[in-house]
Scaffold this motif. Structure first.
Motif, PDB file in Angstrom:
ATOM      1  N   ALA A 159    -113.854 135.041  70.866  1.00 18.52           N
ATOM      2  CA  ALA A 159    -113.403 134.335  72.069  1.00 18.52           C
ATOM      3  C   ALA A 159    -114.419 134.352  73.206  1.00 18.52           C
ATOM      4  O   ALA A 159    -114.235 133.676  74.215  1.00 18.52           O
ATOM      5  CB  ALA A 159    -112.084 134.939  72.549  1.00 18.52           C
ATOM      6  N   SER A 160    -115.522 135.092  73.029  1.00 13.88           N
ATOM      7  CA  SER A 160    -116.401 135.328  74.180  1.00 13.88           C
ATOM      8  C   SER A 160    -116.938 134.043  74.822  1.00 13.88           C
ATOM      9  O   SER A 160    -117.075 133.958  76.033  1.00 13.88           O
ATOM     10  CB  SER A 160    -117.557 136.255  73.790  1.00 13.88           C
ATOM     11  OG  SER A 160    -118.360 135.667  72.797  1.00 13.88           O
ATOM     12  N   LEU A 161    -117.219 133.028  73.991  1.00 15.00           N
ATOM     13  CA  LEU A 161    -117.820 131.825  74.568  1.00 15.00           C
ATOM     14  C   LEU A 161    -116.863 131.046  75.475  1.00 15.00           C
ATOM     15  O   LEU A 161    -117.299 130.187  76.240  1.00 15.00           O
ATOM     16  CB  LEU A 161    -118.389 130.913  73.474  1.00 15.00           C
ATOM     17  CG  LEU A 161    -119.614 131.447  72.737  1.00 15.00           C
ATOM     18  CD1 LEU A 161    -120.225 130.382  71.845  1.00 15.00           C
ATOM     19  CD2 LEU A 161    -120.674 131.952  73.702  1.00 15.00           C
ATOM     20  N   ASP A 202    -120.624 141.240  75.042  1.00 14.49           N
ATOM     21  CA  ASP A 202    -120.682 139.797  74.782  1.00 14.49           C
ATOM     22  C   ASP A 202    -119.959 138.997  75.849  1.00 14.49           C
ATOM     23  O   ASP A 202    -120.410 137.935  76.261  1.00 14.49           O
ATOM     24  CB  ASP A 202    -120.029 139.494  73.427  1.00 14.49           C
ATOM     25  CG  ASP A 202    -121.049 139.572  72.295  1.00 14.49           C
ATOM     26  OD1 ASP A 202    -122.128 140.140  72.525  1.00 14.49           O
ATOM     27  OD2 ASP A 202    -120.753 139.066  71.200  1.00 14.49           O
ATOM     28  N   TYR A 203    -118.816 139.541  76.280  1.00 14.86           N
ATOM     29  CA  TYR A 203    -118.001 138.825  77.267  1.00 14.86           C
ATOM     30  C   TYR A 203    -118.704 138.789  78.617  1.00 14.86           C
ATOM     31  O   TYR A 203    -118.682 137.781  79.321  1.00 14.86           O
ATOM     32  CB  TYR A 203    -116.628 139.485  77.396  1.00 14.86           C
ATOM     33  CG  TYR A 203    -115.736 139.171  76.219  1.00 14.86           C
ATOM     34  CD1 TYR A 203    -114.761 138.183  76.311  1.00 14.86           C
ATOM     35  CD2 TYR A 203    -115.889 139.851  75.012  1.00 14.86           C
ATOM     36  CE1 TYR A 203    -113.958 137.868  75.228  1.00 14.86           C
ATOM     37  CE2 TYR A 203    -115.098 139.549  73.918  1.00 14.86           C
ATOM     38  CZ  TYR A 203    -114.138 138.562  74.029  1.00 14.86           C
ATOM     39  OH  TYR A 203    -113.348 138.246  72.959  1.00 14.86           O
ATOM     40  N   PHE A 252    -115.662 132.262  77.931  1.00 13.78           N
ATOM     41  CA  PHE A 252    -116.069 132.723  79.258  1.00 13.78           C
ATOM     42  C   PHE A 252    -117.298 131.963  79.780  1.00 13.78           C
ATOM     43  O   PHE A 252    -117.584 131.996  80.972  1.00 13.78           O
ATOM     44  CB  PHE A 252    -116.327 134.233  79.246  1.00 13.78           C
ATOM     45  CG  PHE A 252    -115.057 135.028  79.160  1.00 13.78           C
ATOM     46  CD1 PHE A 252    -114.538 135.648  80.286  1.00 13.78           C
ATOM     47  CD2 PHE A 252    -114.351 135.130  77.961  1.00 13.78           C
ATOM     48  CE1 PHE A 252    -113.347 136.363  80.221  1.00 13.78           C
ATOM     49  CE2 PHE A 252    -113.164 135.833  77.882  1.00 13.78           C
ATOM     50  CZ  PHE A 252    -112.655 136.451  79.017  1.00 13.78           C
ATOM     51  N   VAL A 253    -118.001 131.300  78.869  1.00 13.96           N
ATOM     52  CA  VAL A 253    -119.130 130.467  79.310  1.00 13.96           C
ATOM     53  C   VAL A 253    -118.578 129.271  80.077  1.00 13.96           C
ATOM     54  O   VAL A 253    -118.967 128.996  81.219  1.00 13.96           O
ATOM     55  CB  VAL A 253    -119.974 129.981  78.113  1.00 13.96           C
ATOM     56  CG1 VAL A 253    -121.161 129.177  78.615  1.00 13.96           C
ATOM     57  CG2 VAL A 253    -120.440 131.149  77.275  1.00 13.96           C
ATOM     58  N   MET A 254    -117.652 128.553  79.422  1.00 13.07           N
ATOM     59  CA  MET A 254    -117.051 127.392  80.086  1.00 13.07           C
ATOM     60  C   MET A 254    -116.284 127.847  81.326  1.00 13.07           C
ATOM     61  O   MET A 254    -116.347 127.209  82.373  1.00 13.07           O
ATOM     62  CB  MET A 254    -116.133 126.650  79.093  1.00 13.07           C
ATOM     63  CG  MET A 254    -115.575 125.355  79.626  1.00 13.07           C
ATOM     64  SD  MET A 254    -116.832 124.133  80.094  1.00 13.07           S
ATOM     65  CE  MET A 254    -116.974 123.179  78.580  1.00 13.07           C
ATOM     66  N   GLY A 266    -123.912 134.018  81.769  1.00 10.62           N
ATOM     67  CA  GLY A 266    -124.536 132.772  81.316  1.00 10.62           C
ATOM     68  C   GLY A 266    -123.770 131.557  81.826  1.00 10.62           C
ATOM     69  O   GLY A 266    -124.365 130.576  82.280  1.00 10.62           O
ATOM     70  N   GLY A 267    -122.450 131.631  81.769  1.00 13.23           N
ATOM     71  CA  GLY A 267    -121.615 130.539  82.263  1.00 13.23           C
ATOM     72  C   GLY A 267    -121.825 130.304  83.754  1.00 13.23           C
ATOM     73  O   GLY A 267    -121.956 129.159  84.197  1.00 13.23           O
ATOM     74  N   PHE A 285    -116.801 130.938  67.706  1.00 15.30           N
ATOM     75  CA  PHE A 285    -115.891 130.580  68.796  1.00 15.30           C
ATOM     76  C   PHE A 285    -114.942 129.456  68.372  1.00 15.30           C
ATOM     77  O   PHE A 285    -113.760 129.445  68.723  1.00 15.30           O
ATOM     78  CB  PHE A 285    -116.696 130.155  70.032  1.00 15.30           C
ATOM     79  CG  PHE A 285    -115.876 129.488  71.086  1.00 15.30           C
ATOM     80  CD1 PHE A 285    -114.882 130.196  71.762  1.00 15.30           C
ATOM     81  CD2 PHE A 285    -116.073 128.155  71.410  1.00 15.30           C
ATOM     82  CE1 PHE A 285    -114.102 129.571  72.739  1.00 15.30           C
ATOM     83  CE2 PHE A 285    -115.307 127.528  72.378  1.00 15.30           C
ATOM     84  CZ  PHE A 285    -114.319 128.241  73.050  1.00 15.30           C
ATOM     85  N   VAL A 330    -118.390 120.973  81.814  1.00 18.25           N
ATOM     86  CA  VAL A 330    -118.812 121.731  83.008  1.00 18.25           C
ATOM     87  C   VAL A 330    -118.686 120.909  84.299  1.00 18.25           C
ATOM     88  O   VAL A 330    -118.327 121.443  85.349  1.00 18.25           O
ATOM     89  CB  VAL A 330    -120.274 122.227  82.830  1.00 18.25           C
ATOM     90  CG1 VAL A 330    -120.777 122.906  84.090  1.00 18.25           C
ATOM     91  CG2 VAL A 330    -120.364 123.174  81.637  1.00 18.25           C
ATOM     92  N   MET A 382    -124.640 130.843  73.813  1.00 18.26           N
ATOM     93  CA  MET A 382    -124.360 129.463  73.403  1.00 18.26           C
ATOM     94  C   MET A 382    -125.482 128.890  72.554  1.00 18.26           C
ATOM     95  O   MET A 382    -125.297 127.931  71.804  1.00 18.26           O
ATOM     96  CB  MET A 382    -124.221 128.561  74.649  1.00 18.26           C
ATOM     97  CG  MET A 382    -122.846 128.384  75.230  1.00 18.26           C
ATOM     98  SD  MET A 382    -121.611 127.666  74.154  1.00 18.26           S
ATOM     99  CE  MET A 382    -122.048 125.928  74.164  1.00 18.26           C
ATOM    100  N   ALA A 420    -121.590 136.338  78.324  1.00 20.39           N
ATOM    101  CA  ALA A 420    -121.054 134.977  78.296  1.00 20.39           C
ATOM    102  C   ALA A 420    -120.679 134.523  79.705  1.00 20.39           C
ATOM    103  O   ALA A 420    -120.959 133.397  80.110  1.00 20.39           O
ATOM    104  CB  ALA A 420    -119.841 134.904  77.364  1.00 20.39           C
ATOM    105  N   THR A 421    -120.069 135.444  80.473  1.00 21.48           N
ATOM    106  CA  THR A 421    -119.672 135.104  81.840  1.00 21.48           C
ATOM    107  C   THR A 421    -120.893 134.873  82.725  1.00 21.48           C
ATOM    108  O   THR A 421    -120.950 133.882  83.467  1.00 21.48           O
ATOM    109  CB  THR A 421    -118.796 136.227  82.435  1.00 21.48           C
ATOM    110  OG1 THR A 421    -117.720 136.487  81.523  1.00 21.48           O
ATOM    111  CG2 THR A 421    -118.236 135.822  83.778  1.00 21.48           C
TER     112      THR A 421
END
Lengths: 140, 137
Positions: B40-42, A3-4, B44-46, A10-11, B31, A105, B22, A7-8
């Protein structure tokens, strides 16, 4: 850990999209502004916004066409909750000049004071809302 | 060409929302559930997005002008006023209630048109109302 990593990745993609829009059009990639300025009174500079939104809509269609599994979406089926939340998000992002993409962002890396304050407030209120909602549901 | 760049930016943005998770309101609520079973994974999106924009903007902005426009359109205001604070509070409340913010809602509507369609319809009405009357706050 999976997931991490996703998420990274995707970010990073979201960041690349924002930089691409700044490089080509010189605009902040703020979704609430991009959508709301298409509504009346419509901004004269509307056409790139429509192209961006069409791009946003095209990706899930491509995903459905080529990926073996559809992206997972679990959302409440409570009609009044969906409508109330939609109204709040619509009104809030217009008068607050932005949402997660514009203030977060694009605003945070520019150290924009307004974006930092807005992001801290909407994240904080969202966390509080989830907390209070879980307490209320638990009490029922 | 101008429209192709905006279109491709939209495609990449939306792909990022899908890949990161997301797009899933339940995951977003996980989240935001800092005091519960926090996912907490999201964060890492931001984190990933801001990492790219931080360096990317510093590469792009010194070029003086964007590819298709005469100048960059960057917000210049620095004042903290009532609409900014009130707007952020209302947005946070709506976001926390169902786990949808504008980007994931506009991507997710294609995949879950019934439920997310209601949210987006209400969001557009809210936006239109605020554009018409919001200046009076």
């Amino acid at each position: 850990m999976h997931d991490y990593l996703l998420a990274t990745i995707g970010g990073l993609l979201i960041g690349v999209a924002a930089v691409l829009l700044m490089y080509s059009h010189g605009k902040v990639m703020g979704v609430s502004g991009i959508v709301s300025r298409l509504l009346p009174p419509t901004d004269k500079d509307w056409s790139w916004r429509l192209s961006f939104l069409i791009g946003m809509g095209a990706t899930p269609l491509l995903f459905l066409a080529f990926a073996s599994t559809a992206p997972q979406i679990e959302v409440t089926s409570n009609i009044s909750l969906l409508i109330i939340a939609g109204l709040l998000v619509g009104v809030g992002t217009v008068i607050g000049n932005g949402c997660t993409s514009g203030h977060g962002v694009c605003g945070l890396p520019r150290f924009s004071k307004r974006s930092i304050i807005a992001t801290v407030i909407f994240m904080g209120v969202a966390v509080l809302t989830v907390f209070l909602k879980s307490k209320m549901v638990g009490a029922l | 060409m101008k429209h192709l760049f905006a279109f491709v930016a939209g495609v990449i943005f939306s792909l990022g929302l899908i890949v990161s998770g997301m797009i899933n309101p339940a995951k977003v609520i996980g989240f935001l559930d800092l005091f519960g079973a926090w996912d907490a994974s999201l964060a890492f999106v931001m984190g990933g997005a801001v990492l790219v924009t931080f360096f990317g903007f510093r590469f792009v902005l010194p070029r003086g002008r964007p590819l298709f426009e005469a100048q960059f359109s960057l917000p210049t205001r620095q004042d903290i006023d009532m609409p900014l604070v009130l707007g952020a509070v209302l947005f946070g409340l709506g976001w926390g209630l169902v786990g949808l913010c504008p980007g994931p809602a506009l991507t997710g509507i294609v995949l879950a048109p019934a439920s997310i369609g209601l949210f987006v319809g209400a969001m557009l009405i809210g936006m239109a109302l605020a554009r018409r009357f919001g200046g009076k706050i």
